[in-house]
Design an enzyme around this catalytic site. Structure first.
Site, mmCIF file in Angstrom:
data_model
loop_
_atom_site.group_PDB
_atom_site.id
_atom_site.type_symbol
_atom_site.label_atom_id
_atom_site.label_comp_id
_atom_site.label_asym_id
_atom_site.label_seq_id
_atom_site.Cartn_x
_atom_site.Cartn_y
_atom_site.Cartn_z
ATOM 1 N N PRO A 80 71.745 161.952 59.545
ATOM 2 C CA PRO A 80 70.412 161.432 59.895
ATOM 3 C C PRO A 80 70.408 160.357 60.983
ATOM 4 O O PRO A 80 69.573 160.408 61.879
ATOM 5 C CB PRO A 80 69.903 160.854 58.564
ATOM 6 C CG PRO A 80 70.682 161.562 57.497
ATOM 7 C CD PRO A 80 72.019 161.850 58.102
ATOM 8 N N LYS A 90 69.630 162.575 75.619
ATOM 9 C CA LYS A 90 68.741 163.022 74.527
ATOM 10 C C LYS A 90 67.542 162.082 74.375
ATOM 11 O O LYS A 90 66.397 162.524 74.293
ATOM 12 C CB LYS A 90 69.561 163.089 73.233
ATOM 13 C CG LYS A 90 68.772 163.204 71.949
ATOM 14 C CD LYS A 90 68.191 164.574 71.735
ATOM 15 C CE LYS A 90 67.308 164.606 70.502
ATOM 16 N NZ LYS A 90 66.658 165.873 70.291
ATOM 17 N N LYS A 135 61.434 158.420 65.440
ATOM 18 C CA LYS A 135 62.844 157.971 65.408
ATOM 19 C C LYS A 135 63.421 157.952 66.833
ATOM 20 O O LYS A 135 64.029 156.975 67.254
ATOM 21 C CB LYS A 135 63.667 158.927 64.527
ATOM 22 C CG LYS A 135 65.152 158.647 64.577
ATOM 23 C CD LYS A 135 66.008 159.768 64.008
ATOM 24 C CE LYS A 135 67.443 159.556 64.444
ATOM 25 N NZ LYS A 135 68.358 160.610 64.012
#
Ligand code: NAD
Length: 292
Positions: A66, A168, A243
């Site tokens: 995660p 990313k 996130k």
């Protein structure tokens, strides 16, 4: 065929590990979740009792966890237990600073390591159609690439250690900002009396075009089929977008970069998550603009 350790068999890792097993590898899988382990076993992986046993004798180690804290904790356990010739690939989305730190720890033990976060969601993970953005030295990339290619449609080296994570989070900062811009433009267009289909037909071939417009249109029944056509279910959860936007803002603060659009997108997704809508697809943010 190789012996591969796969740690983190959740929504993404489950499909990725299954593809490595399907390619004929001996995949030793570990997750803290019993359900995830059972699914991996059903997909042809071998269940490992813990992460350290999974990496025992493995030529390649993939982690899909995660967040950075999980990666740091797992690497602290497995790095001393890895075979000297092993290549480590962390595919989780984490901050570039942690990615550099864990790779440095692996390299200090004589291992090869790359950060290799992905673009593409759960369906792409299951279909072996992910894009990998890889950070690490060229020799480590060359060793990781054949394994990553069996889980994806594109494997691109972004640069040295941490560069995959940098690519990313910058990519997803664009995605968050363009989705917000696309949604507010559709809402304004409609309030100005434009038909959403007519606006799509024009903007999708004009300078307002983006992936958020043409591949992931946030308006139901306009453009290709997207989560908007399924009441914003499935797809890429707003909580995951949040996130990634938080990671981009943390990285921007550390690097001294000015990212006002990314910062505003983060605030808007913070508000969406705070209202209990973090599980909905991120394009559902259009409904919040339409309500006002
Ligand atoms: P997930 O929560 O479904 O899976 C994570 C798995 O890791 C869980 O099964 C959990 O039990 C396991 N885990 C946690 N700590 C562990 C430990 N110490 N040892 C072993 N297993 C442990 O998450 P996901 O959706 O599969 O995402 C994984 C990563 O991929 C994240 O970093 C996410 O940001 C990134 N990502 C997700 C998507 C997406 O669409 N879901 C897309 C791109 C990237």
């Amino acid at each position: 065929m190789a012996r591969i350790a796969f740690i983190g068999l959740g929504n993404m890792g489950g499909g990725m590990a299954a593809n490595l097993a399907k390619a004929g590898h001996d995949v030793r899988a570990f997750d803290l979740s019993e359900d995830a382990l059972a699914r991996a076993e059903a997909a042809g992986c071998l269940r490992a009792p813990d992460a350290v046993s999974a990496v025992d004798g493995a030529e390649a180690v993939v982690t899909m966890l995660p967040a950075g804290t999980h990666v740091e904790q797992v690497y602290a356990d497995i790095v001393p237990a890895c075979a000297p010739a092993a290549v480590l690939m962390d595919c989780s989305t984490i901050d570039p600073a942690t990615a550099k730190r864990v790779a440095a720890a692996a390299i200090a033990h004589g291992l090869a390591a790359v950060d290799a976060p992905v673009s593409g969601g759960i369906a792409a993970a299951a279909a072996g159609a992910l894009t990998f953005m890889v950070g690490g030295p060229e020799d480590a990339f060359a060793r990781a690439e054949p394994y990553l290619a069996q889980m994806g449609k594109a494997v691109i080296r972004a640069g040295g250690r941490g560069a995959g994570q940098a690519a990313k989070i910058c990519n997803n900062m664009i995605l968050g900002a363009t989705m917000v811009a696309t949604c507010e433009a559709f809402v304004l267009a409609q309030k100005l009396g434009l038909d959403p289909q007519a606006f799509y037909d024009i903007s999708s071939v004009s300078s307002g075009q983006s992936w958020s417009m043409t591949s992931y249109c946030p308006v139901p029944s306009v453009g290709p089929e997207t989560p908007a056509d399924r009441n914003y279910e499935g797809g890429f959860a707003a909580a995951l977008m949040l996130k990634d936007l938080r990671l981009s803002q943390q990285a921007a603060a550390e690097a001294g970069a000015h990212t006002p659009m990314g910062a505003r997108a983060a605030e808007l997704y913070e508000a969406m998550a705070a209202d209990g809508e973090g599980g909905r697809d991120f394009s559902a943010i259009i409904e919040r603009f339409a309500r006002r």
